[in-house]
Design a protein around this motif. Structure first.
Motif, PDB file in Angstrom:
ATOM      1  N   SER A 163     -43.622   7.961 -75.915  1.00 31.69           N
ATOM      2  CA  SER A 163     -43.659   9.372 -75.529  1.00 31.69           C
ATOM      3  C   SER A 163     -42.233   9.893 -75.369  1.00 31.69           C
ATOM      4  N   ALA A 164     -42.104  11.199 -75.341  1.00 35.09           N
ATOM      5  CA  ALA A 164     -40.789  11.804 -75.130  1.00 35.09           C
ATOM      6  C   ALA A 164     -40.222  11.379 -73.775  1.00 35.09           C
ATOM      7  N   ALA A 165     -41.094  11.295 -72.769  1.00 37.91           N
ATOM      8  CA  ALA A 165     -40.643  10.895 -71.434  1.00 37.91           C
ATOM      9  C   ALA A 165     -40.144   9.452 -71.435  1.00 37.91           C
TER      10      ALA A 165
ATOM     11  N   GLU B 158     -36.770   9.315 -73.206  1.00 38.75           N
ATOM     12  CA  GLU B 158     -35.732   9.881 -72.341  1.00 38.75           C
ATOM     13  C   GLU B 158     -35.374   8.911 -71.218  1.00 38.75           C
ATOM     14  N   ALA B 159     -36.372   8.170 -70.749  1.00 38.60           N
ATOM     15  CA  ALA B 159     -36.155   7.226 -69.649  1.00 38.60           C
ATOM     16  C   ALA B 159     -35.516   5.919 -70.098  1.00 38.60           C
ATOM     17  N   GLY B 160     -35.322   5.765 -71.405  1.00 37.73           N
ATOM     18  CA  GLY B 160     -34.657   4.569 -71.913  1.00 37.73           C
ATOM     19  C   GLY B 160     -35.566   3.401 -72.210  1.00 37.73           C
ATOM     20  N   ALA B 161     -36.823   3.673 -72.532  1.00 36.02           N
ATOM     21  CA  ALA B 161     -37.757   2.590 -72.863  1.00 36.02           C
ATOM     22  C   ALA B 161     -37.251   1.769 -74.040  1.00 36.02           C
ATOM     23  N   THR B 162     -37.493   0.482 -73.982  1.00 37.79           N
ATOM     24  CA  THR B 162     -37.134  -0.429 -75.065  1.00 37.79           C
ATOM     25  C   THR B 162     -38.335  -1.290 -75.410  1.00 37.79           C
ATOM     26  N   TYR B 163     -38.238  -2.000 -76.525  1.00 42.59           N
ATOM     27  CA  TYR B 163     -39.294  -2.952 -76.874  1.00 42.59           C
ATOM     28  C   TYR B 163     -39.479  -3.946 -75.736  1.00 42.59           C
TER      29      TYR B 163
END
Length: 314
Positions: free
Chosen positions: A289-291, A294-299
């Motif tokens: 998601s965009a959120a 933006e929050a820096g999600a990674t695999y």
């Protein structure tokens, strides 16, 4: 195509504004994007082509996307059925740089329809006789969701690092070190999954959804049942499929019915309600998601989240 490229030129970042000291990388799906930014570090500008929250199986590229692919140093794409639109682009433009298919980086498994699953042929859903188990044992081509196995994810990361090193030999050591560092983090997570499943009493899972986790299931020896194969475009299973999955949950005392990200999870909810169990999401990492972006999600962060969910719900 020429008209589209001409009309879209004003929408692209001008070449003179790009950092000449950095490689430009375009990736179609989130896993490739994440692996590339880890391997590239400060030496690469990495763009995710698929907009956040978008389903790649129905994605249509914009003229700006076409220009981005044409002008980048490295184009990363899946190479599976959901990327058929990519082949159209590659046949229509002259790439300035190189391309790498994720499916070429690891051994492939055949996608399959297991007992109770809605089946399809050659990537297209079809009608079948529900008087027997739908599509039992049917093979429908290679499964493209190669990154769902952490072992594969580590291998793909190293392959991307090698490709970046070949494109920029002066910084080859940095790309190799970056890729190895991230691959090692993935392999650490892989061992945590292995340790968890080694202590799990039952490795049977039910998805009231598509099942794009063939490689994950294969690596960790998981038995699975699902409403649809991984690349199915169907969203409404037959009454026979729902009944089969509901009975399976009841008979084998399965505590959770799973669904994937961006699903409306209506099928999973229906099965779980009928069987008196819970639902939970398993994030396949196909897109975010965009959120989350933006929050820096990674695999790694998404798969760590999956591991915690498995510990609670399996």
């Amino acid at each position: 195509m020429a008209m589209l490229l001409a009309l879209s030129a004003c929408g692209q970042r001008p070449a003179e504004d790009r950092d000449p000291d950095k490689l430009t990388v375009v990736a179609t799906v989130f896993p490739a994007y994440d692996f590339a930014r880890a391997a590239g570090g400060d030496l690469a500008e990495v763009q995710l082509l698929l907009p956040p929250g978008t389903e790649s199986h129905s994605y249509e590229p914009t003229p700006a996307d076409i220009l981005a692919v044409q002008d980048c140093d490295l184009f990363l794409y899946l190479g599976g059925e959901s990327d058929t639109w990519v082949e159209t682009i590659l046949e229509s433009v002259d790439l300035r740089g190189e391309s790498l298919r994720m499916v070429d980086c690891v051994p492939l498994l055949e996608e399959e329809t297991v007992e109770g699953m809605e089946s399809y042929e050659d990537g297209h859903d079809h009608e079948h006789d529900h008087s027997e188990a739908p599509g039992l044992g049917e093979v429908v081509g290679y499964d493209e969701h190669v990154w769902t196995s952490p072992q594969n994810a580590a291998a793909i990361t190293r392959a991307i690092g090698d490709t970046l090193a070949a494109l920029d030999p002066a910084n080859a050591g940095t790309y190799a070190a970056n890729a190895e560092d991230y691959a090692a983090r993935i392999e650490k997570l892989d061992q945590e999954f292995a340790d968890f499943f080694a202590g799990a009493g039952d490795r049977t899972i039910v998805f009231g959804d598509r099942f794009p986790l063939r490689y994950f299931a294969e690596e960790f020896d998981i038995d699975y049942y699902a409403a649809f194969p991984g690349c199915s475009t169907q969203t409404e299973p037959s009454a026979a499929t729902i009944a089969f999955l509901t009975d399976k949950v009841r008979q084998e005392h399965i505590p959770t019915v799973w669904y994937i990200e961006f699903s409306n999870h209506l099928v999973a909810d229906s099965i779980a309600e009928s069987a008196g169990v819970r639902t939970a999401m398993f994030h396949t990492c196909h897109n975010v998601s965009a959120a989350d972006l933006e929050a820096g999600a990674t695999y790694v962060s998404l798969m760590e989240q999956n591991l915690e969910t498995l510990r609670e719900y399996l």
